[in-house]
Design an enzyme around this catalytic site. Sequence first.
Site, PDB file in Angstrom:
ATOM      1  N   GLY A  74      85.307-114.121 -54.482  1.00 21.78           N
ATOM      2  CA  GLY A  74      85.537-114.080 -55.962  1.00 21.78           C
ATOM      3  C   GLY A  74      86.916-113.154 -56.721  1.00 21.78           C
ATOM      4  O   GLY A  74      87.216-112.353 -55.825  1.00 21.78           O
TER       5      GLY A  74
ATOM      6  N   LEU B 160      89.174-113.861 -58.626  1.00 19.50           N
ATOM      7  CA  LEU B 160      90.717-114.918 -57.574  1.00 19.50           C
ATOM      8  C   LEU B 160      91.429-114.143 -58.686  1.00 19.50           C
ATOM      9  O   LEU B 160      91.550-113.649 -60.015  1.00 19.50           O
ATOM     10  CB  LEU B 160      90.009-116.394 -58.304  1.00 19.50           C
ATOM     11  N   HIS B 161      92.666-114.023 -57.848  1.00 21.60           N
ATOM     12  CA  HIS B 161      93.681-114.284 -58.066  1.00 21.60           C
ATOM     13  C   HIS B 161      94.315-114.992 -57.312  1.00 21.60           C
ATOM     14  O   HIS B 161      94.590-115.967 -56.691  1.00 21.60           O
ATOM     15  CB  HIS B 161      94.476-112.147 -57.914  1.00 21.60           C
ATOM     16  N   GLU B 162      95.931-114.963 -57.965  1.00 17.14           N
ATOM     17  CA  GLU B 162      97.199-115.603 -56.762  1.00 17.14           C
ATOM     18  C   GLU B 162      97.066-115.968 -55.872  1.00 17.14           C
ATOM     19  O   GLU B 162      97.514-117.184 -55.135  1.00 17.14           O
ATOM     20  CB  GLU B 162      98.609-115.266 -57.557  1.00 17.14           C
ATOM     21  N   GLY B 163      96.583-114.805 -55.223  1.00 16.75           N
ATOM     22  CA  GLY B 163      96.926-114.980 -53.494  1.00 16.75           C
ATOM     23  C   GLY B 163      95.169-116.107 -53.128  1.00 16.75           C
ATOM     24  O   GLY B 163      95.581-117.110 -51.868  1.00 16.75           O
ATOM     25  N   HIS B 164      94.645-115.240 -53.645  1.00 11.38           N
ATOM     26  CA  HIS B 164      93.529-116.943 -53.593  1.00 11.38           C
ATOM     27  C   HIS B 164      93.943-118.175 -54.176  1.00 11.38           C
ATOM     28  O   HIS B 164      93.646-118.612 -53.295  1.00 11.38           O
ATOM     29  CB  HIS B 164      92.234-116.451 -54.411  1.00 11.38           C
TER      30      HIS B 164
ATOM     31  N   GLN C 117      79.101-107.876 -44.868  1.00 12.88           N
ATOM     32  CA  GLN C 117      80.661-106.898 -44.471  1.00 12.88           C
ATOM     33  C   GLN C 117      80.272-106.645 -44.838  1.00 12.88           C
ATOM     34  O   GLN C 117      81.387-105.540 -44.675  1.00 12.88           O
ATOM     35  CB  GLN C 117      81.090-108.389 -44.273  1.00 12.88           C
TER      36      GLN C 117
ATOM     37  N   VAL D 233     100.755-113.318 -50.542  1.00 11.74           N
ATOM     38  CA  VAL D 233     101.339-113.674 -52.179  1.00 11.74           C
ATOM     39  C   VAL D 233     101.131-111.841 -52.031  1.00 11.74           C
ATOM     40  O   VAL D 233     100.293-111.314 -52.543  1.00 11.74           O
ATOM     41  CB  VAL D 233     100.325-114.309 -52.771  1.00 11.74           C
TER      42      VAL D 233
ATOM     43  N   SER E 256      95.103-108.151 -53.912  1.00  6.77           N
ATOM     44  CA  SER E 256      93.996-107.773 -53.573  1.00  6.77           C
ATOM     45  C   SER E 256      93.219-107.635 -54.790  1.00  6.77           C
ATOM     46  O   SER E 256      93.353-107.479 -55.595  1.00  6.77           O
ATOM     47  CB  SER E 256      93.270-106.684 -52.408  1.00  6.77           C
TER      48      SER E 256
HETATM   49  P1  AMP Z   1      88.460-112.355 -50.459  1.00  9.69           P
HETATM   50  O1  AMP Z   1      87.874-112.875 -52.049  1.00  9.69           O
HETATM   51  O2  AMP Z   1      89.281-110.751 -50.246  1.00  9.69           O
HETATM   52  O3  AMP Z   1      87.109-112.383 -49.594  1.00  9.69           O
HETATM   53  O4  AMP Z   1      89.716-113.357 -49.682  1.00  9.69           O
HETATM   54  C1  AMP Z   1      89.620-114.659 -49.729  1.00  9.69           C
HETATM   55  C2  AMP Z   1      91.099-115.156 -49.316  1.00  9.69           C
HETATM   56  O5  AMP Z   1      91.838-115.042 -49.652  1.00  9.69           O
HETATM   57  C3  AMP Z   1      91.282-114.396 -47.288  1.00  9.69           C
HETATM   58  O6  AMP Z   1      91.073-115.791 -46.441  1.00  9.69           O
HETATM   59  C4  AMP Z   1      91.556-113.553 -47.875  1.00  9.69           C
HETATM   60  O7  AMP Z   1      92.674-113.508 -47.008  1.00  9.69           O
HETATM   61  C5  AMP Z   1      92.784-114.653 -49.053  1.00  9.69           C
HETATM   62  N1  AMP Z   1      93.569-113.482 -49.560  1.00  9.69           N
HETATM   63  C6  AMP Z   1      93.216-112.253 -50.148  1.00  9.69           C
HETATM   64  N2  AMP Z   1      94.549-111.667 -50.779  1.00  9.69           N
HETATM   65  C7  AMP Z   1      95.577-112.421 -50.045  1.00  9.69           C
HETATM   66  C8  AMP Z   1      96.901-113.075 -50.971  1.00  9.69           C
HETATM   67  N3  AMP Z   1      97.222-111.182 -51.269  1.00  9.69           N
HETATM   68  N4  AMP Z   1      97.399-113.119 -50.431  1.00  9.69           N
HETATM   69  C9  AMP Z   1      97.355-114.392 -49.848  1.00  9.69           C
HETATM   70  N5  AMP Z   1      95.714-114.422 -49.972  1.00  9.69           N
HETATM   71  C10 AMP Z   1      94.555-113.835 -49.448  1.00  9.69           C
END
Ligand code: AMP
Length: 284
Positions: free
Chosen positions: A31, A33-37, A61, A176, A185
């Site tokens: 959660g 959530l940002h542009e990467g997600h 974790q 991203v 992040s």
């Molecule tokens: P998280 O919520 O940090 O556990 O991330 C969930 C998913 O989003 C994981 O597969 C991460 O590798 C991916 N993710 C996180 N930050 C980025 C980003 N900047 N660009 C692409 N994918 C991302």
Amino acid sequence: MEIVQAPSVLQSKIIELKKEGKRIAVVPTMGALHEGHLSLVHRAVKEADIVVVTLFVNPTQFAPHEDLDTYPRPFEKDCSLAQEAGADFLFAPTPVDMYPEGFDTTVSCGGITSRLEGASRPGHFDGVTTVVLKLFLISQADCAVFGQKDAQQVLVLKKMVQDLNVPVEMIIAPTVREEDGLAMSSRNKYLSETERRDVTKINEGLKAAADLFEKGERKRSTLIAEVDAFFNKGSMFSKEYISLANAECFEIMDTVVEGALLSVACRTKESQTRLIDNYILGTL
Ligand code: AMP
């Protein structure tokens, strides 16, 4: 988009959809959530008929001293973002839904989980592999989308899928970045203004080393020194590790070849934010 909390409810809904021949993609997230997600959700929409985004800050974790309690949880905003990005289901269980009393099974991946992130965060990957296998089974996914940003997580999960014959296609999407290069992040929210300006040196260091590699430099120590030089200019963070290793098994390489993984972890000095990033060399 339907929001589902109970694992058994999501699982039975998906089993019905699969009887109609639907292909299911899952995008596991914690959660905030940002542009990467969202880039992962967009990719999932292209890959499958039904997209399940999971929203779960997985307690197993996190180590006791880590940021489990303060991790951002903007639930309403995440719901709208997931819906706009094209999710069909948002799976948002509570810790008790995922780990009811008596839960006592761990999925553990061995060797590659003890290095780098695993060394800095003991037990972290057991938490990741256990929860991701549960999410795969609950969502009955045919494919799953993960970000290259968490490079070691990708390797560990691919190993789990291979070793346990998990019938899920692993799709890896590129990192991203913000306009100034910082990898997006959820933890970037913790940064103070001065830290935020300073941590751009993380990407600058990685990029400088990747450029040197493109120009022909193959010596491990030189490439690492290049990253280190940028990190030393940053006064607001300190490095935890700079690793240059085989991208499949994490073996250290003295002579660096194309496809090697240059990965780093840093911690900022004021807000104690832990940031990771990586480049695969030869792919600029
Ligand atoms: P998280 O919520 O940090 O556990 O991330 C969930 C998913 O989003 C994981 O597969 C991460 O590798 C991916 N993710 C996180 N930050 C980025 C980003 N900047 N660009 C692409 N994918 C991302």
